[in-house]
Design a protein around this motif. Structure first.
Motif, PDB file in Angstrom:
ATOM      1  N   GLN A 112       2.176  -1.083   7.985  1.00 25.13           N
ATOM      2  CA  GLN A 112       3.127  -0.081   7.476  1.00 25.13           C
ATOM      3  C   GLN A 112       4.351   0.053   8.377  1.00 25.13           C
ATOM      4  O   GLN A 112       5.489   0.052   7.914  1.00 25.13           O
ATOM      5  CB  GLN A 112       2.377   1.241   7.380  1.00 25.13           C
TER       6      GLN A 112
ATOM      7  N   VAL B  87       5.747   3.125   1.561  1.00 31.55           N
ATOM      8  CA  VAL B  87       4.679   2.279   2.069  1.00 31.55           C
ATOM      9  C   VAL B  87       3.796   3.127   2.985  1.00 31.55           C
ATOM     10  O   VAL B  87       4.295   3.985   3.718  1.00 31.55           O
ATOM     11  CB  VAL B  87       5.252   1.034   2.787  1.00 31.55           C
ATOM     12  N   GLY B  88       2.495   2.931   2.895  1.00 31.11           N
ATOM     13  CA  GLY B  88       1.558   3.798   3.628  1.00 31.11           C
ATOM     14  C   GLY B  88       0.516   3.039   4.427  1.00 31.11           C
ATOM     15  O   GLY B  88       0.515   1.800   4.469  1.00 31.11           O
ATOM     16  N   ASP B  89      -0.360   3.806   5.040  1.00 34.41           N
ATOM     17  CA  ASP B  89      -1.400   3.226   5.897  1.00 34.41           C
ATOM     18  C   ASP B  89      -2.688   2.987   5.103  1.00 34.41           C
ATOM     19  O   ASP B  89      -2.767   3.310   3.919  1.00 34.41           O
ATOM     20  CB  ASP B  89      -1.675   4.139   7.096  1.00 34.41           C
TER      21      ASP B  89
ATOM     22  N   ASP C 296       1.664   5.494   0.131  1.00 36.46           N
ATOM     23  CA  ASP C 296       1.307   6.573   1.054  1.00 36.46           C
ATOM     24  C   ASP C 296       0.235   7.499   0.476  1.00 36.46           C
ATOM     25  O   ASP C 296       0.429   8.106  -0.575  1.00 36.46           O
ATOM     26  CB  ASP C 296       2.572   7.375   1.382  1.00 36.46           C
TER      27      ASP C 296
ATOM     28  N   GLY D 209      -3.417  -0.936   5.130  1.00 35.06           N
ATOM     29  CA  GLY D 209      -2.113  -0.335   4.907  1.00 35.06           C
ATOM     30  C   GLY D 209      -1.046  -1.398   4.892  1.00 35.06           C
ATOM     31  O   GLY D 209      -1.315  -2.584   5.085  1.00 35.06           O
ATOM     32  N   GLY D 210       0.185  -0.983   4.632  1.00 37.87           N
ATOM     33  CA  GLY D 210       1.328  -1.887   4.717  1.00 37.87           C
ATOM     34  C   GLY D 210       1.354  -2.913   3.606  1.00 37.87           C
ATOM     35  O   GLY D 210       1.282  -2.573   2.427  1.00 37.87           O
TER      36      GLY D 210
ATOM     37  N   THR E 215       0.848  -1.188   0.000  1.00 35.82           N
ATOM     38  CA  THR E 215       0.000   0.000   0.000  1.00 35.82           C
ATOM     39  C   THR E 215       0.883   1.237   0.000  1.00 35.82           C
ATOM     40  O   THR E 215       1.817   1.328   0.804  1.00 35.82           O
ATOM     41  CB  THR E 215      -0.903  -0.007   1.241  1.00 35.82           C
TER      42      THR E 215
ATOM     43  N   SER F 275       8.669   0.424   7.388  1.00 36.60           N
ATOM     44  CA  SER F 275       8.326   1.763   6.881  1.00 36.60           C
ATOM     45  C   SER F 275       9.450   2.348   6.029  1.00 36.60           C
ATOM     46  O   SER F 275       9.246   3.340   5.331  1.00 36.60           O
ATOM     47  CB  SER F 275       8.033   2.696   8.056  1.00 36.60           C
TER      48      SER F 275
END
Lengths: 435, 435
Positions: free
Chosen positions: A194, A401-403, A43, A170-171, A41, A198
């Motif tokens: 995430q 990488v995001g939530d 950001d 996320g992640g 995922t 990160s």
């Protein structure tokens, strides 16, 4: 006009880019895949879809209206949008039946407005983030959680656009293809959040392409129907890789992660080529990026270090490069050297202000090749690919990488965030044209 | 100086282009393939290797000398050339042991001179025709036939260059991969002679390419080592296609022949892409030719007719197009329209003398799109690919299915055909440089 209390929610959802690819449906109406897939995922601060949904008894004829990027879209019966809205209404109805103190939102009309912050020109599919934002926004409007799990919501998002189910987390996210005919076990689960890894970042290389390739919805079913190799990919290749890459992610083993990611991208495009007639998504520029990545990785491993970066390609010529944070400056330097004059969203301010000043595709000479001081491996063969013509890579987007989806606002049309005005119409119309 | 009787033979051997591809060795020293393959032998009147071999007791220190295209080559011990020469000597020795009236040619020194009539610039592999010519010439010099079968000779040619075994027959030829570890059952057999389907013609499109791709010898073993899809190709895909295309050839069913040929070319290149690091042979021009062929076939089938033409690609960007004689003018017109200014060997005088006059890459405008009167299917989408820049296809070679190796001359250095002069040296030196 709207009733005294305003039932509204505004949420955003992220883009996801698969490292184990989804290609092929076993059920085209329920959108059940022929194999599991796994994605990272990205950001939402950089790439996102934002959706506002409002329920109001005064909304009627039609009971729902929908605007995408400022353009009203018809909600076709039997359509995917229709399915998603009906399923969400059903879930709300379930709660209302259990608790008659709840307002009967399931009976109210709906106004839905959605926007992407990235232009189509970015060459990124918006259906995943778009349907994820829709489902998460309706879930917030209808206050379905925690009664309804996120994985349950992902099952509904899946019926809007397969890969949308992965954008609800996320992640690092797995879409378990499932086995049932009703799709009840075809849903997304979090492999790792995430925060777990990160430092993993992504550089999206938007590649210029003369003609639009085969649409993925049509393309994947042609592969299912004609590629002898796809069956082997489904039965043997993907199951093993799902296990291996999950372990690599849990261990934050970039080397293994990169190896599997690149192998699966190539394996997926191999099945496209094995389709009759063959489907081509990568072009000569895509391939040059592959050769550049393979060469810098080879030189780094020859120097006793690990891989620097991994490539992956979806149903188009754009490269998505994954690399640990500490490698991104080198990767960026290499891309900007061999592919001059790409527009660059320098979101992490990697470039000196001087370079920054001239980074927007102005026709400057190619950036110099990174030096060994800047991390270029000693054995790197700088002749591996030629320096390409200006704009062969049109645009670079640097993200990480995001939530998962975010609730941005509830209620009041007075808030700045919501996309609907007091009348339940988009604040911005035709935005897509202006993008 | 040479002895009174001159023991010499001059032979020519053809090029062959596989329709079921050979990719991968199970034994790299004996050159035993991982799967069967099948090829069409092309006409020696257009593309050939010619070899002269002379045996003479006065030839010594070294006992053998070899010239390829006018350049002397070292015959390395343990090398493939060494193996081929030794095996042929052994066969001659066998005959001499049975019949002591035979001159002991197996004990004489050898001078071998070989030339290709096509420049390397044609982008065609010369190893197949080259080794086939070598083996057939030594077999003629040593008068091995009929005692030794052509399939037996193909076993020896195979050890020079795998696909060379297929150039020992005309028409349609299968290389049976075999199962034994000594390679005794890995040889070529005729599926159908040239006369069976003499209307089948070929148009070779030589595509300009910036950089040389991965050499096939190294590339195929990387695929064997790293591609999960290759194993499926070997076990499942090829065996079924060998049966199917043999039937299509026996039935002169061009539609089926074309279908399998194109599918197997794509399947082979898919396994190259599935290799780690991936191997790319086709480029954007190669792919444009694929799209053009698929479109004209689609339009023709939509009009209730069969396929017009089939493409196949070896380990490089060049397209070889197979078509029945009656379709070649249309195919040629399409290629010359979308890929202007290719040098064209108009061997069959298809072009009007006017066009002929200007066909050698002079910078004329693109030829017009063929008309429906010229056989273009009504539904053909002329926008399927753009008209490319001049020279994207560098050269066109028009040929047809051909016969097997030919004995051109025996004995006398006085003959015009032999490549060696009275002293046993090449009549022409450094020809390759002049080519």
């Amino acid at each position: 006009m709207a009733s005294s209390t305003i039932y509204e929610a505004t949420c955003s959802a992220p883009v996801n880019i698969a490292v184990i690819k989804y290609w092929g449906k076993r059920d085209t109406s329920l959108i059940l895949p022929t194999n599991d897939s796994l994605s990272v995922t990205l950001d939402q601060d950089h790439l996102r879809s934002v959706t506002t949904a409002r329920a109001d008894p005064s909304f009627s004829s039609p009971p729902e209206r929908l605007w995408l990027n400022g353009v009203e879209e018809e909600i076709k019966s039997q359509g995917r949008m229709r399915t998603c809205i009906d399923e969400m209404r059903k879930l709300r109805k379930g709660l209302e039946d259990k608790d008659d103190k709840l307002p009967k939102l399931s009976t109210y009309g709906l106004r839905i407005c959605s926007e992407n912050n990235f232009p189509t020109a970015a060459g990124l599919a918006s259906s995943a983030s778009g349907f994820a934002a829709l489902i998460y926004t309706l879930a917030s409007l209808y206050e379905l959680q925690p009664a309804v799990s996120t994985s349950h919501l992902s099952r509904i998002a899946r019926q809007g656009s397969g890969s949308a189910c992965r954008s609800l987390f996320g992640g690092f996210v797995a879409w378990q293809g499932g086995e049932t005919t009703d799709g009840s076990d075809s849903l997304a689960v979090e492999v790792a959040p995430q925060e777990h890894w990160s430092e993993l970042q992504a550089l999206i290389c938007v590649v210029s392409d003369a003609k639009k390739g085969t649409p993925s919805t049509a393309g994947m079913q042609r592969t299912v129907a004609t590629s002898p190799l796809l069956q082997h990919r489904i039965r043997e290749v993907v199951p093993a890789r799902m296990k291996d890459i999950s372990q690599a992610i849990k261990a934050r083993d970039f080397n293994r992660f990169a190896e599997i990611t690149m192998a699966d991208s190539n394996n997926f495009h191999a099945t496209c080529l094995d389709t009759s007639p063959p489907i081509f998504y990568m072009n000569d520029v895509s391939r040059a990026i592959v050769q550049l990545v393979e060469e810098v990785n080879r030189a780094s491993e020859e120097a006793g270090k690990g891989k620097i970066v991994a490539y992956t390609y979806d149903a188009g010529p754009n490269a998505v490069l994954y690399a640990p944070k500490e490698n991104v400056s080198l990767v960026l330097g290499l891309i900007r050297h061999y592919f001059p004059n790409a527009d660059f969203d320098d979101t992490f301010n990697l470039l000196s202000s001087g370079a920054n000043a001239s980074h927007r595709g102005a026709n400057q000479p190619a950036s110099p090749l990174p030096t060994q001081e800047q991390g270029l491996p000693a054995g790197f063969n700088s002749a591996v690919i030629p320096v390409h013509e200006a704009g062969a890579v049109r645009r670079l987007i640097h993200t990480q990488v995001g939530d998962g989806p975010r609730l941005l606002a509830r209620g009041g049309a007075d808030d700045e965030v919501g996309l609907l005005n007091a009348e339940g119409e988009p604040k911005r119309l035709q935005r897509s044209k202006r993008a």
